[in-house]
Enzyme design. Structure first.
Site, mmCIF file in Angstrom:
data_model
loop_
_atom_site.group_PDB
_atom_site.id
_atom_site.type_symbol
_atom_site.label_atom_id
_atom_site.label_comp_id
_atom_site.label_asym_id
_atom_site.label_seq_id
_atom_site.Cartn_x
_atom_site.Cartn_y
_atom_site.Cartn_z
ATOM 1 N N ARG B 46 0.823 -1.207 0.000
ATOM 2 C CA ARG B 46 0.000 0.000 0.000
ATOM 3 C C ARG B 46 0.869 1.275 0.000
ATOM 4 O O ARG B 46 0.506 2.283 -0.602
ATOM 5 C CB ARG B 46 -0.959 -0.016 1.196
ATOM 6 N N HIS B 49 2.034 1.640 -3.532
ATOM 7 C CA HIS B 49 0.897 2.143 -4.313
ATOM 8 C C HIS B 49 0.746 3.657 -4.160
ATOM 9 O O HIS B 49 0.419 4.367 -5.108
ATOM 10 C CB HIS B 49 -0.376 1.421 -3.841
#
Lengths: 215, 215
Positions: B46, B49
């Site tokens: 994450r 990302h």
């Protein structure tokens, strides 16, 4: 007074402006900024400051006059239209020259239905609510490639263009491509971080750099 | 259904969840995540990302059990204490397991005076208002190295430690040093991005990863 001792827990700079001053001095000493005009350089420095990477300078692209166009628009009171709340939140209100509106329509109650109807992301759908304010505005896209693609669609549909687009979505799916599409389009002055990098902090930093000469 | 054609203006993925799915698949194909435990890997994905850089994986450091400690604290209702509004703004409320409070005290009217009185940044001063809520909390520092240094001072003053610290300030003055100080301190479980990189988006991404298993 800039302090050049290394930061430790017992000894580190605790004055906000001194931290800015020293940060910007380090950036200017380390980054290759020679190819930028004066006003582009200030944007580059502030973007580097936001991400901690002097090497991001190589990925920055400005269309000729884009920074001046964005500055003039803000001075004339143009709103800043943001694709994400984090972008809007990162804009330092006291830097804005005309108490400009900073707009993010993502939370408008009409957006989820609209997204389903047009078959696009919530971010792209939220831009439908920009139509009235888009002409002459400063657009700041730091999250969604779909927003940058949708912006070009709106121009096709006859909406008059913004004064400039700060186009810096981040990520692995469409981010690089959406920025290349903006650069190739030719209808809108742009400030772009090419490739996958970008994001709300760098986008807000670009808005903040354009908004005021103050460092 | 993941779509593997390259994104163009006429053809790009417009479904939010499909964009997440494809992004996470690309990250897992490209990034070197082998050294992470299962719950650390989800945080790493994450964070990658959020910044568009698979190479950030090399800079991530977790103390043993830190992710589990943060997860348990959130499940038990602990607040998330943020140094910056952009961090607080980036936390996806629907991912939080116990409708947890997300707190940023930077705008409290007492902060400017307090900063002058203690001779520190506004961010460090704002943490004085955390004292009551700090024990057992999840701390998310994405902007100010002074906040991370100040956190260690608060522990010295006898405040009981948070359950975990997501320590990811960004920049050129004190950021790297403040994160090394946290790691060396040993009193608090930590999730850190070593070096200059970090920032509000990556910090919020780490909170969001810890808050929910959902991808």
């Amino acid at each position: 007074m800039t302090d050049h001792r290394p930061a430790t827990r017992d000894h580190h700079i605790r004055d906000g402006q001194a931290i800015y001053d020293r940060s910007f001095a380090i950036i200017r000493a380390e980054a290759d900024l020679a190819r930028f005009s004066g006003d582009e350089e200030k944007v580059a420095v502030r973007i580097i400051h936001a991400c901690g990477m002097v090497e991001i300078a190589a990925d920055l692209a400005f269309s000729p006059g884009a920074v001046a166009a964005a500055k003039a628009a803000l001075a004339a009171g143009a709103p800043v239209l943001c694709d994400a709340k984090m972008v809007a939140n990162g804009v330092t209100r006291s830097r804005l020259p005309a108490d400009n509106d900073v707009v993010c329509t993502l939370d408008d109650p009409s957006v989820p239905d609209l997204a389903r109807r047009i078959g696009n992301t919530r971010t792209a759908a939220a831009m439908e609510l920009w139509r009235e304010r888009l002409p002459g505005s400063v657009v700041a896209i730091g999250n969604a490639p779909t927003a940058l693609f949708r912006l070009l669609d709106l121009l096709d549909e006859g909406v008059a263009p913004p004064a400039a687009v700060i186009g810096m979505p981040v990520g692995f799916v469409g981010a690089a491509e959406s920025k290349e599409a903006l650069m190739a389009d030719g209808r809108v002055p742009y400030l772009v971080i090419r490739g996958r990098k970008g994001g709300s902090a760098m986008t807000a930093a670009a808005v903040n750099a354009v908004a005021s000469e103050r460092e």
